[in-house]
Design a protein around this motif. Sequence first.
Motif, PDB file in Angstrom:
ATOM      1  N   GLN A  33      -0.605  -1.937  -6.532  1.00 15.77           N
ATOM      2  CA  GLN A  33      -0.935  -1.580  -5.095  1.00 15.77           C
ATOM      3  C   GLN A  33      -0.322  -2.916  -4.133  1.00 15.77           C
ATOM      4  O   GLN A  33      -0.001  -3.971  -4.913  1.00 15.77           O
ATOM      5  N   CYS A  34      -0.112  -2.888  -3.057  1.00 18.45           N
ATOM      6  CA  CYS A  34       0.352  -3.829  -2.239  1.00 18.45           C
ATOM      7  C   CYS A  34      -0.583  -3.412  -0.688  1.00 18.45           C
ATOM      8  O   CYS A  34      -0.775  -2.320  -0.445  1.00 18.45           O
ATOM      9  N   ARG A  35      -0.629  -4.423  -0.039  1.00 18.40           N
ATOM     10  CA  ARG A  35      -1.418  -4.228   1.372  1.00 18.40           C
ATOM     11  C   ARG A  35      -0.337  -3.914   2.292  1.00 18.40           C
ATOM     12  O   ARG A  35       0.888  -4.062   2.418  1.00 18.40           O
ATOM     13  N   ILE A  36      -0.955  -3.220   3.385  1.00 18.57           N
ATOM     14  CA  ILE A  36      -0.466  -2.982   4.537  1.00 18.57           C
ATOM     15  C   ILE A  36       0.213  -4.327   5.276  1.00 18.57           C
ATOM     16  O   ILE A  36      -0.510  -5.408   5.297  1.00 18.57           O
ATOM     17  N   THR A  73       6.121  -6.349   2.459  1.00 16.88           N
ATOM     18  CA  THR A  73       7.653  -5.818   2.757  1.00 16.88           C
ATOM     19  C   THR A  73       7.886  -4.843   1.619  1.00 16.88           C
ATOM     20  O   THR A  73       7.301  -4.842   0.631  1.00 16.88           O
ATOM     21  N   ILE A  74       8.980  -4.076   1.678  1.00 13.90           N
ATOM     22  CA  ILE A  74       9.506  -3.429   0.775  1.00 13.90           C
ATOM     23  C   ILE A  74       9.991  -4.033  -0.576  1.00 13.90           C
ATOM     24  O   ILE A  74       9.623  -3.754  -1.870  1.00 13.90           O
ATOM     25  N   ALA A  75      10.510  -5.168  -0.215  1.00 15.51           N
ATOM     26  CA  ALA A  75      10.891  -6.155  -1.466  1.00 15.51           C
ATOM     27  C   ALA A  75       9.758  -6.517  -2.146  1.00 15.51           C
ATOM     28  O   ALA A  75       9.859  -6.528  -3.491  1.00 15.51           O
ATOM     29  N   GLN A  76       8.635  -6.894  -1.554  1.00 15.52           N
ATOM     30  CA  GLN A  76       7.454  -7.178  -2.472  1.00 15.52           C
ATOM     31  C   GLN A  76       6.773  -5.970  -3.212  1.00 15.52           C
ATOM     32  O   GLN A  76       6.403  -6.189  -4.262  1.00 15.52           O
ATOM     33  N   ALA A  77       6.936  -4.811  -2.613  1.00 12.24           N
ATOM     34  CA  ALA A  77       6.294  -3.671  -3.308  1.00 12.24           C
ATOM     35  C   ALA A  77       7.249  -3.301  -4.581  1.00 12.24           C
ATOM     36  O   ALA A  77       6.862  -3.200  -5.732  1.00 12.24           O
ATOM     37  N   VAL A  78       8.306  -3.435  -4.249  1.00 14.78           N
ATOM     38  CA  VAL A  78       9.462  -3.039  -5.314  1.00 14.78           C
ATOM     39  C   VAL A  78       9.452  -4.111  -6.345  1.00 14.78           C
ATOM     40  O   VAL A  78       9.441  -3.730  -7.463  1.00 14.78           O
ATOM     41  N   GLY A  79       9.223  -5.254  -5.954  1.00 14.04           N
ATOM     42  CA  GLY A  79       8.838  -6.231  -7.101  1.00 14.04           C
ATOM     43  C   GLY A  79       7.670  -6.014  -8.038  1.00 14.04           C
ATOM     44  O   GLY A  79       7.994  -6.209  -9.175  1.00 14.04           O
ATOM     45  N   VAL A  90      -2.757  -0.205   0.312  1.00 10.63           N
ATOM     46  CA  VAL A  90      -4.194  -0.118   0.695  1.00 10.63           C
ATOM     47  C   VAL A  90      -4.465  -1.145   2.020  1.00 10.63           C
ATOM     48  O   VAL A  90      -3.369  -2.012   2.208  1.00 10.63           O
ATOM     49  N   ASP A  91      -5.244  -0.957   2.594  1.00 12.53           N
ATOM     50  CA  ASP A  91      -5.867  -1.946   3.767  1.00 12.53           C
ATOM     51  C   ASP A  91      -6.704  -3.218   3.128  1.00 12.53           C
ATOM     52  O   ASP A  91      -6.598  -3.562   1.958  1.00 12.53           O
ATOM     53  N   GLU A  92      -7.178  -3.914   4.092  1.00 16.20           N
ATOM     54  CA  GLU A  92      -7.697  -5.124   3.804  1.00 16.20           C
ATOM     55  C   GLU A  92      -9.131  -4.846   2.883  1.00 16.20           C
ATOM     56  O   GLU A  92      -9.582  -5.835   2.071  1.00 16.20           O
ATOM     57  N   ASN A  93      -9.573  -3.663   3.055  1.00 17.06           N
ATOM     58  CA  ASN A  93     -10.817  -3.229   2.305  1.00 17.06           C
ATOM     59  C   ASN A  93     -10.639  -2.535   1.108  1.00 17.06           C
ATOM     60  O   ASN A  93     -11.373  -1.996   0.439  1.00 17.06           O
ATOM     61  N   ASN A  94      -9.413  -2.509   0.770  1.00 10.91           N
ATOM     62  CA  ASN A  94      -8.858  -1.913  -0.670  1.00 10.91           C
ATOM     63  C   ASN A  94      -8.953  -0.353  -0.348  1.00 10.91           C
ATOM     64  O   ASN A  94      -8.939   0.292  -1.437  1.00 10.91           O
ATOM     65  N   HIS A  95      -8.912   0.203   0.948  1.00  8.52           N
ATOM     66  CA  HIS A  95      -8.815   1.650   0.806  1.00  8.52           C
ATOM     67  C   HIS A  95      -7.335   2.082   0.930  1.00  8.52           C
ATOM     68  O   HIS A  95      -6.529   1.423   1.584  1.00  8.52           O
ATOM     69  N   PRO A  96      -7.256   3.035  -0.056  1.00  6.02           N
ATOM     70  CA  PRO A  96      -5.725   3.643  -0.097  1.00  6.02           C
ATOM     71  C   PRO A  96      -5.376   4.361   1.381  1.00  6.02           C
ATOM     72  O   PRO A  96      -6.098   5.013   1.885  1.00  6.02           O
ATOM     73  N   GLN A  97      -4.156   3.825   1.765  1.00  5.26           N
ATOM     74  CA  GLN A  97      -3.639   4.243   3.107  1.00  5.26           C
ATOM     75  C   GLN A  97      -2.444   4.871   3.131  1.00  5.26           C
ATOM     76  O   GLN A  97      -1.913   6.000   3.843  1.00  5.26           O
ATOM     77  N   GLY A  98      -1.710   5.050   1.822  1.00  3.48           N
ATOM     78  CA  GLY A  98      -0.402   5.560   1.679  1.00  3.48           C
ATOM     79  C   GLY A  98       0.163   5.368   0.367  1.00  3.48           C
ATOM     80  O   GLY A  98      -0.614   4.549  -0.588  1.00  3.48           O
ATOM     81  N   ILE A  99       1.371   5.995   0.161  1.00  2.00           N
ATOM     82  CA  ILE A  99       1.819   5.945  -1.415  1.00  2.00           C
ATOM     83  C   ILE A  99       3.303   5.586  -1.072  1.00  2.00           C
ATOM     84  O   ILE A  99       4.172   6.538  -0.295  1.00  2.00           O
ATOM     85  N   THR A 112      11.907  -4.339   5.442  1.00  3.35           N
ATOM     86  CA  THR A 112      11.123  -3.396   6.104  1.00  3.35           C
ATOM     87  C   THR A 112       9.545  -3.316   5.567  1.00  3.35           C
ATOM     88  O   THR A 112       9.373  -3.443   4.364  1.00  3.35           O
ATOM     89  N   LEU A 113       8.557  -3.198   6.309  1.00  5.52           N
ATOM     90  CA  LEU A 113       7.218  -3.257   6.096  1.00  5.52           C
ATOM     91  C   LEU A 113       6.900  -1.829   5.186  1.00  5.52           C
ATOM     92  O   LEU A 113       7.697  -0.666   5.570  1.00  5.52           O
ATOM     93  N   VAL A 114       6.052  -1.832   4.347  1.00  8.17           N
ATOM     94  CA  VAL A 114       5.705  -0.779   3.485  1.00  8.17           C
ATOM     95  C   VAL A 114       5.316   0.448   4.297  1.00  8.17           C
ATOM     96  O   VAL A 114       5.510   1.584   3.987  1.00  8.17           O
ATOM     97  N   GLU A 115       4.472   0.178   5.250  1.00  9.00           N
ATOM     98  CA  GLU A 115       4.053   1.175   6.274  1.00  9.00           C
ATOM     99  C   GLU A 115       4.947   2.245   7.008  1.00  9.00           C
ATOM    100  O   GLU A 115       4.737   3.285   7.392  1.00  9.00           O
ATOM    101  N   LYS A 116       6.222   1.590   6.967  1.00  7.08           N
ATOM    102  CA  LYS A 116       7.033   2.213   7.581  1.00  7.08           C
ATOM    103  C   LYS A 116       7.738   3.485   6.799  1.00  7.08           C
ATOM    104  O   LYS A 116       8.247   4.319   7.385  1.00  7.08           O
ATOM    105  N   ILE A 117       7.789   3.266   5.485  1.00 11.43           N
ATOM    106  CA  ILE A 117       8.411   4.229   4.757  1.00 11.43           C
ATOM    107  C   ILE A 117       7.264   5.323   3.686  1.00 11.43           C
ATOM    108  O   ILE A 117       7.658   6.001   2.834  1.00 11.43           O
ATOM    109  N   MET A 118       6.155   4.705   3.729  1.00 13.78           N
ATOM    110  CA  MET A 118       5.255   5.296   2.995  1.00 13.78           C
ATOM    111  C   MET A 118       4.723   6.836   3.352  1.00 13.78           C
ATOM    112  O   MET A 118       4.748   6.983   4.519  1.00 13.78           O
TER     113      MET A 118
END
Length: 648
Positions: A182-185, A188-194, A207-216, A235-241
């Motif tokens: 998982q990664c936080r809202i 970046t995409i680079a961090q997620a892909v890593g 996930v958000d700051e409470n560890n609730h799933p927001q997207g995939i 690019t931020l992950v929430e832009k393409i999730m």
Amino acid sequence: MSNVIVNRVIDFLKKFPPFSFLSPELLSQVAKEVDLVYFEKDEFLFQKGEPAKNYFFVVKDGAVKLTDFIDGEEQTIELCDEGDVFGVLALLGKRPYILNAKANENSLVMAVPVGIFDKILLENSQVSLYFASGFASGQVVVRSDLSQTQKVRSLLVNNSHQNGLLLFPGQAAINYSQPVIQCRIGETIAQAVGKMSADKVGSIVIVDENNHPQGIITDKDLRNRLIAKGLPYDTLVEKIMSYPVITAKKDLEFSQIYLNMVKNRLHHLVFTEDGTNQSKLIGIISDHDILLSQGNSPAVLIKALQDSSDVHEIAKLRNQAEGMLIYFLENELAIDFIAGIITEINDTIIQRAIHIAKSRHSADFPEVCETPFCFLGLGSEGRGEQLLRTDIDNAMVYEDVPEALEENTRRFMHLIARDVMDILFASGFHSCPAEMMANNPEWCQPLSKWKSYFSHWISKPDQQSLLMASIFFDFRAIAGKAALAEALTAHVYEQISSEKIFLNFFAKNALLNPPPLGFFRNFIVEKSGAHAEKFDIKLRAMMPLADAARVLVLNHQVVGVNNTFKRYEKLAELEPNQAELYKDAGKAYEIFMRFRALEGLSASSSGRFIKPDSLGKLQRQLLKNAFFPIDEIQKILRVRFQLDYFGK
């Protein structure tokens, strides 16, 4: 007859077929009509040619031998002991007796009136099949009908363990992925892909700051929403999730999970503490996990193998196939279907293993890695009959290459063979004690060398050559360029055509294992060693039939039929005058395969050695009936290949 005696008769009869098939009420009726008769040693119960009596017999104590006069000498055809049923011609046709029945020792015998059994025969299919299939002693006078024998087995099978090919397995079989990558809202995409790359996964939950799933985000999202649109990696992950995520509680039944994914066209289902996206993320399941959980389905299991490049996962899937095999056998599915499924699974493992091995080594051998080769199954695997993960026989043949490339090609092929065998061993298969495996350099050779092997075995049929021929002649292309195997087959038939005497020697070699019944139709058991007093079903029953079928199809120059029972089907087509015998031989082989597989699964062994005393009376008779075609098939070999003119 007093109630005490009747109850004793009931207690005795209910242990033995066909009486064990009767309801308590029917058995009680039969028991009241039974007479107990004592015979002294050598006293005749009946003699050949006498009109059938109005009852048949069951041995209570002692032994009765069934005899016939052959060439002027009285010979024992069968010895009946406790629980054996004989003298049933009165029941089945009221014909005169065809054998003598004489007390082999002082014996107590039950005489069962035919009248009370007439109605039972009409109304109880198990009882009628028992007699129709020749299970009663001395009943087999021409040939037992193995079709009926197989029906009896299916009727008598114990279905207590039947659990069906479950579409939805139990909860314990479901494999969830956790912890979840998982990664936080705001990342970046680079961090997620890593993170995805580090954990070798194709998706990541946002996930958000409470560890609730927001997207995939999945590999597909990266292709379609990032790369295709030329977005930068910061690019931020929430832009393409993909959002919102579909969530569920982890303790749902598998069927609910599966239907939820089908209904919502999901490749991933996210689990949270309370099943909503407003609680903490605890797990995830993918459609690949679903595939792995559906191990009882052959198609799904094979698909999962085809998609897998992980050795541990391949081994796990092969273990799942074992459970499927048990189900198939216990539920009496046709043995050709079972063998076909298990062979396909084993072949798929080898094909995946070759794919993995080539991926590892091709880069180091760029000039030879495209050299065509064919992985060959030998022995029972070559015949498509290997139900258990016993020792494996296989080989590799590759195209001849220019002399300058020979050494590198040899090294590359040996590495492929080595890795394939390692994966097979990891999947539970055993090493061949004689090392007839592809990882043995002797059996990983170019086509020209293989042709020279076969030419030698055919032109100089000494004992060693015949042994090699009996193993290698059942080769089958499992993976790679099948044309190499076909070229080898063409060479074999060409050589046999020019060395016709070879088949005579090969046929004589097929007679090394005589029919498996000894004096008194007892099983021939091992006399000493670790398997003393056990019956070798492979050596005594299966090999004689497999060896004979191989010789006969070679003689007919049949191509592409390796399986023993299919060879007998083919022989029945080619020789209509012997069709019934060949069909029975094929059915007998199927019965032996089933016995061996069940024994192996029960004892966690190769299933080769069976203790006759551990078999019920019906199972022993079933095996004995199945032995019948062996002697007849061997007679055909003796006559057709004039083996009486060959020295010992």
